[in-house]
Structure formats: structure tokens, C-alpha cells
Design an enzyme around this catalytic site. Structure first.
Site, PDB file in Angstrom:
ATOM      1  N   THR A  13     -31.216 -68.155 -40.354  1.00  0.00           N
ATOM      2  CA  THR A  13     -32.482 -67.829 -39.701  1.00  0.00           C
ATOM      3  C   THR A  13     -33.047 -68.987 -38.896  1.00  0.00           C
ATOM      4  OG1 THR A  13     -33.042 -66.199 -41.372  1.00  0.00           O
ATOM      5  CG2 THR A  13     -34.876 -67.158 -40.195  1.00  0.00           C
ATOM      6  N   ASP A  56     -24.843 -65.414 -39.492  1.00  0.00           N
ATOM      7  CA  ASP A  56     -25.757 -65.044 -40.566  1.00  0.00           C
ATOM      8  C   ASP A  56     -24.996 -65.349 -41.854  1.00  0.00           C
ATOM      9  OD1 ASP A  56     -27.024 -63.429 -42.640  1.00  0.00           O
ATOM     10  OD2 ASP A  56     -28.147 -62.505 -41.002  1.00  0.00           O
ATOM     11  N   SER A  57     -25.595 -66.093 -42.755  1.00  0.00           N
ATOM     12  CA  SER A  57     -24.826 -66.549 -43.917  1.00  0.00           C
ATOM     13  C   SER A  57     -24.431 -65.407 -44.840  1.00  0.00           C
ATOM     14  CB  SER A  57     -25.564 -67.640 -44.682  1.00  0.00           C
ATOM     15  OG  SER A  57     -26.556 -67.120 -45.532  1.00  0.00           O
ATOM     16  N   THR A  88     -30.262 -68.861 -45.607  1.00  0.00           N
ATOM     17  CA  THR A  88     -30.701 -68.958 -47.005  1.00  0.00           C
ATOM     18  C   THR A  88     -29.960 -68.003 -47.935  1.00  0.00           C
ATOM     19  OG1 THR A  88     -32.478 -67.343 -46.678  1.00  0.00           O
ATOM     20  CG2 THR A  88     -33.036 -69.663 -46.337  1.00  0.00           C
ATOM     21  N   ASP A  89     -29.445 -66.879 -47.383  1.00  0.00           N
ATOM     22  CA  ASP A  89     -28.886 -65.858 -48.274  1.00  0.00           C
ATOM     23  C   ASP A  89     -27.776 -66.405 -49.168  1.00  0.00           C
ATOM     24  OD1 ASP A  89     -30.595 -63.868 -47.480  1.00  0.00           O
ATOM     25  OD2 ASP A  89     -29.252 -63.057 -45.954  1.00  0.00           O
ATOM     26  N   GLN A 270     -26.658 -63.972 -67.629  1.00  0.00           N
ATOM     27  CA  GLN A 270     -27.436 -63.300 -66.584  1.00  0.00           C
ATOM     28  C   GLN A 270     -28.927 -63.621 -66.724  1.00  0.00           C
ATOM     29  OE1 GLN A 270     -27.765 -58.764 -67.646  1.00  0.00           O
ATOM     30  NE2 GLN A 270     -25.619 -59.304 -67.617  1.00  0.00           N
ATOM     31  N   CYS A 271     -29.298 -64.345 -67.774  1.00  0.00           N
ATOM     32  CA  CYS A 271     -30.680 -64.863 -67.852  1.00  0.00           C
ATOM     33  C   CYS A 271     -30.774 -66.032 -66.879  1.00  0.00           C
ATOM     34  CB  CYS A 271     -30.996 -65.386 -69.237  1.00  0.00           C
ATOM     35  SG  CYS A 271     -30.876 -64.132 -70.500  1.00  0.00           S
TER      36      CYS A 271
HETATM   37  N1  ASP Z   1     -29.733 -63.633 -43.369  1.00  0.00           N
HETATM   38  C1  ASP Z   1     -30.137 -65.005 -43.121  1.00  0.00           C
HETATM   39  C2  ASP Z   1     -28.960 -65.891 -43.451  1.00  0.00           C
HETATM   40  O1  ASP Z   1     -28.687 -66.112 -44.600  1.00  0.00           O
HETATM   41  C3  ASP Z   1     -31.318 -65.324 -43.947  1.00  0.00           C
HETATM   42  C4  ASP Z   1     -31.865 -66.716 -43.781  1.00  0.00           C
HETATM   43  O2  ASP Z   1     -31.294 -67.609 -43.213  1.00  0.00           O
HETATM   44  O3  ASP Z   1     -33.000 -66.917 -44.291  1.00  0.00           O
HETATM   45  O4  ASP Z   1     -28.286 -66.369 -42.580  1.00  0.00           O
END
Ligand code: ASP
Length: 334
Positions: A13, A56-57, A88-89, A270-271
């Protein structure tokens, strides 16, 4: 002496532009170069490169982790530190993978990104990037970190905890390495000592590894499919301290079949704040019987990246099982 930092934009992003179908990756280097703050004398000297095309990650795969690690390893003699701009993903997976792949590196790699693109009003990208650069330019940090909002986290301990918040990442089982407030405060005793070993990157990150969450009613066929060839490892997100149903013979048979094919099964909790100790409950017994390894307090992201890296390094399953329980770069508390 001003430090030299290599900024590598992989995607995400932070560099996206609004399009008719939503935010989409776009080149970012020129926009970064235009940020006046980056020319401040306190800032390190920067060289910016970007992957083409940026992604996009959500599309990232282990070979993309290796591409970033190769870029860093190749240029480690030219720079004091590296900042990786990433989506971030899957940032927590990439930060974990870089920690394992670059475990001989003696300088900081700081992974960051943003929730709002740099080119859009109210972007958190500018602040995250400046904090990342300040952390990268320090003398005391010598490991892979993830910087986001006010948190400075060990890369292989981070998880994405918020889809829209500016404090999107946590490290559930350990405190942050530091916090960026008025000052950037880092707890010296939490930092890893500098490594100084040869970096031997595998030729490919191609080991097939599955990830499966245990849930009430999990059919044995699902477990069987998740461990079928070519899968060589499985991260099993078990309940609590490492429990799975122990009254389901079909499930136990599927685990035993995976063990017979030498699939490395690693149980994590998974906690969010969990630690797997396979001896704690009778319900952990099927995993013990199938030769599964308890992943202690590793995050699923770290366990997955570690398993992919170790198996892709060509290590035999018995060695991988032993290493999964050993702390390699701060990913687990023994
Ligand atoms: N879909 C985006 C990614 O992971 C989300 C982000 O970067 O916040 O590339």
C-alpha cells in the site's frame, strides 16, 4: 559519518495509487526521493531501488522472500543497513523469512509499509518510513525488525493484528524491542547480539509446506490433503498448549501417514499468546505419537517461514525437527 541505507521497495500500500478497482501497486522511488525530510542532515544517505513490478503482498510467495534476501546479501558490503518497504498483509511472513535467510547478517534490516499510500492524504507511510530509517541508522540494532506506528518489533515475532489501524502489528509473546514516541527508545537487553557468519542462501525456496488450523470437526481428509505429496512440512495450529482431537481415529491415522512419509509436522498454538508443550494434555498425545514437534511460542508466520527455509536448505527431516525447537534468530523462547 552519515550511514548509508539501501531502501528497497517490494510493493504494498505504501507505494500504491488509487485506481478504479481500488489501490494498486505503482512505482514509488521518485515519490520517496521527493520527500524533503529525507534530505535532512540527520537522515542517512539513501539509495532507493524497487522491484519491478511492485506487488500487492497478498501475491507474495517464498521465491519473493528469497529475491529480497538476495538483494540484501548481494549489497551487504555497500550499505550499513537496509529498509524494505512491503505490503502489510504478508509483512510478518516476509520479516520472519528474512530473519531466517539472513541469519548471518551483522546489520539492520527494517521492514515497514503503511495502511494508507504515501501519495494519499493522511498517509502513515511517511512517519513509518522515517522511523524505519532512524532505526536502520542506529548502531545497536543488528537484526531484522518490523517497524510500524510506534512499535519496533523483532521481525520473526511480529503478527498483523489490525486490518486498518495505524498500530497494525504486535509481537504477542514478547515485548516490543522498542517504541517510537517523542524519542526512539529501544531496550538494549532485548536486542540480539550481532551475528557475523557467512550467509548461505538456498538456490530456491521451493519446499512445499502446508498450514492448517485445527477446528471442531476437522475431517481427516482435510488433514490428509494438507500433508499429501509434494508437501514436506505442515504448520498445524493446534488448540491451546498443543491439543488436537484424541478420539478421532481417522485423524490420528492421517497424522501417522504423514509421519510415515517423513512430513515434518510442527504444532503451534492458535492462541495469540500461546506456547505449545506437547506433554501437557492427553489430547496432545496423537501429535507426540506422530512425531510432531512442539513449536513452543513461535508465531504461525515464523514457524511457516522457518520450515520453508530449513527444508529448502536441503536438511534432512530429523535435523529440521531438531532445529524447529532451537532458537535461530530470536523466534522462540526455549
Ligand atoms: N494488500 C496490501 C499489501 O499487503 C495491504 C497493505 O500493504 O497494507 O500489499
Amino acid at each position: 559519518m552519515r550511514k548509508r541505507v539501501h531502501v528497497l521497495y517490494a510493493g504494498g500500500t505504501i507505494g500504491m495509487r488509487p485506481t478504479e478497482s481500488g489501490y494498486a501497486p505503482a512505482p514509488l522511488a521518485d515519490l520517496i526521493r521527493d520527500q524533503p525530510e529525507l534530505r535532512a542532515p540527520e537522515m542517512p544517505e539513501l539509495e532507493i531501488t524497487e522491484h519491478s513490478p511492485p506487488m500487492d503482498s497478498a501475491n507474495a510467495r517464498p521465491p519473493d522472500w528469497l529475491r529480497i534476501a538476495r538483494d540484501i546479501a548481494r549489497r551487504r558490503g555497500d550499505f550499513d543497513a537496509f529498509v524494505v518497504l512491503h505490503g502489510t498483509d504478508t509483512m510478518a511472513y516476509t520479516a520472519s523469512a528474512l530473519a531466517f535467510l539472513l541469519r548471518g547478517l551483522d546489520r539492520p534490516v527494517v521492514v515497514t509499509g503503511s495502511q494508507i499510500p504515501l501519495a494519499v492524504l493522511r498517509s502513515d507511510g511517511r512517519q513509518n518510513m522515517l522511523t524505519a530509517l532512524c532505526v536502520a541508522a542506529r548502531d545497536d540494532v543488528r537484526e531484522v525488525c518490523l517497524v510500524f506506528g510506534s512499535r519496533i518489533l523483532r521481525g520473526c515475532r511480529a503478527v498483523k493484528a489490525s486490518a486498518g489501524g495505524f498500530e497494525a502489528f504486535r509481537s504477542p509473546s514478547v515485548p516490543p524491542l522498542g517504541l517510537a514516541g517523542v524519542n526512539i527508545e529501544i531496550a538494549a537487553e532485548r536486542l540480539r547480539p550481532p551475528a557475523r557468519a557467512a550467509i548461505a542462501l538456498p538456490d530456491a525456496l521451493d519446499a512445499a509446506v502446508g498450514m492448517l488450523k485445527v477446528y471442531p470437526g476437522l475431517p481427516a481428509e482435510v488433514l490428509r490433503a494438507a500433508t499429501a505429496p509434494p508437501v514436506r512440512g505442515l504448520v498445524l495450529e493446534a488448540y491451546g498448549a498443543g491439543n488436537v482431537p484424541d478420539r478421532d481415529g481417522a485423524l490420528q491415522a492421517a497424522l501417522a501417514e504423514a509421519a510415515a512419509r517423513d512430513v515434518v509436522v510442527v504444532a503451534v498454538s492458535q492462541c495469540l499468546d500461546g506456547r505449545v508443550d506437547l506433554g501437557a494434555y492427553a489430547a496432545g498425545a496423537p501429535l507426540v505419537a506422530a512425531g510432531a514437534v512442539g513449536g513452543l511460542d513461535m508465531t504461525s508466520e515464523a514457524a511457516y517461514a522457518k520450515l520453508v527455509v530449513l527444508l529448502s536448505e536441503g536438511r534432512p527431516p530429523a535435523e529440521v525437527r531438531a532445529l524447529m525447537r532451537r532458537d535461530l534468530c530470536g523466534e522462540l523462547t526455549g
